[in-house]
Design an enzyme around this catalytic site. Sequence first.
Site, PDB file in Angstrom:
ATOM      1  N   GLU A  66       0.851  -1.189   0.000  1.00  0.00           N
ATOM      2  CA  GLU A  66       0.000   0.000   0.000  1.00  0.00           C
ATOM      3  C   GLU A  66       0.893   1.246   0.000  1.00  0.00           C
ATOM      4  O   GLU A  66       1.934   1.273   0.646  1.00  0.00           O
ATOM      5  CB  GLU A  66      -0.889  -0.005   1.237  1.00  0.00           C
ATOM      6  N   LYS A 111     -10.124   0.233  -2.097  1.00  0.00           N
ATOM      7  CA  LYS A 111     -10.165  -0.126  -0.677  1.00  0.00           C
ATOM      8  C   LYS A 111     -11.540   0.148  -0.095  1.00  0.00           C
ATOM      9  O   LYS A 111     -12.052   1.274  -0.166  1.00  0.00           O
ATOM     10  CB  LYS A 111      -9.092   0.662   0.077  1.00  0.00           C
ATOM     11  N   CYS A 120      -4.870  -3.665   3.293  1.00  0.00           N
ATOM     12  CA  CYS A 120      -4.573  -3.219   4.654  1.00  0.00           C
ATOM     13  C   CYS A 120      -5.726  -3.425   5.645  1.00  0.00           C
ATOM     14  O   CYS A 120      -5.983  -4.541   6.084  1.00  0.00           O
ATOM     15  CB  CYS A 120      -4.110  -1.768   4.619  1.00  0.00           C
TER      16      CYS A 120
END
Length: 273
Positions: free
Chosen positions: A40, A115, A160
Amino acid sequence: MKVAAIQMVSGIEVAPNLQAAQILLAQAAANGAELAVLPEYFCVMGRRDTDKLALAEPLGSGPIQDWLARTARDLGLWLVGGTLPLACEPPQAGRVRNASLVFSPAGERVAVYDKMHLFRFHDGERAYDEAAVLAPGDTPVCFDLPSNDGHRWRVGLSICYDLRFPELYRRYATQGADLLLVPSAFTFVTGQAHWEVLLRARAIENQCGVVAPAQGGVHENGRRTWGHSMVVDAWGEVLGVRAEGAGVVLAELDPVALAARRRQLPALEHRRL
């Protein structure tokens, strides 16, 4: 299939980050990796969260996307650009998408994942709120990766903070995924507490391999990330890990062994809703 999790300590300028990533990706390719996954924010860890806004590219056009396509083609890799800032469609003032883009060895973009879960954390010393500048995605994304061993891997994408939401990964498992990608930039505090246990849990409960590249070190902007990029097999065994600093984690994922584990313990077939 040999896979590579690329660990970086990205700085505040794009060009040096891409140069550093290029060296690490070339190392992965020279060691036989078919799939390489960048962390990321591989392209930039700005001084402020709002620095992402000036770097946002429209999907399909921009220097970071061009670099990813060219690098995948030049090195003959399946390449996942951990995340880069993409412009929102329709536009949203003061917000961008934190997107993971997948390129084939021909340099063709084959998947885009935004995301979905945005990190918020406050412990009295540190405060993070990704929603201040990021727009959340709303669609899980899988893609198919035909490897040189003849197996067609079904790959689920995540980023993440998504790691804390097991329902996303279970959805991928029910869609036939056998490999999960988790490019990340975990904070030192949360990573030390939860990173490995969450990665191994996602692998075990979904009987999938996991490739999890991370940011790992003290960054130019003062932030400290946990690192510990790793590759985990479907039994939850850590096949490779790098604690801190830039580098490449290489490991072999065996589809025959994965299928055997699923036959031995067909847990996904035993679900009762």
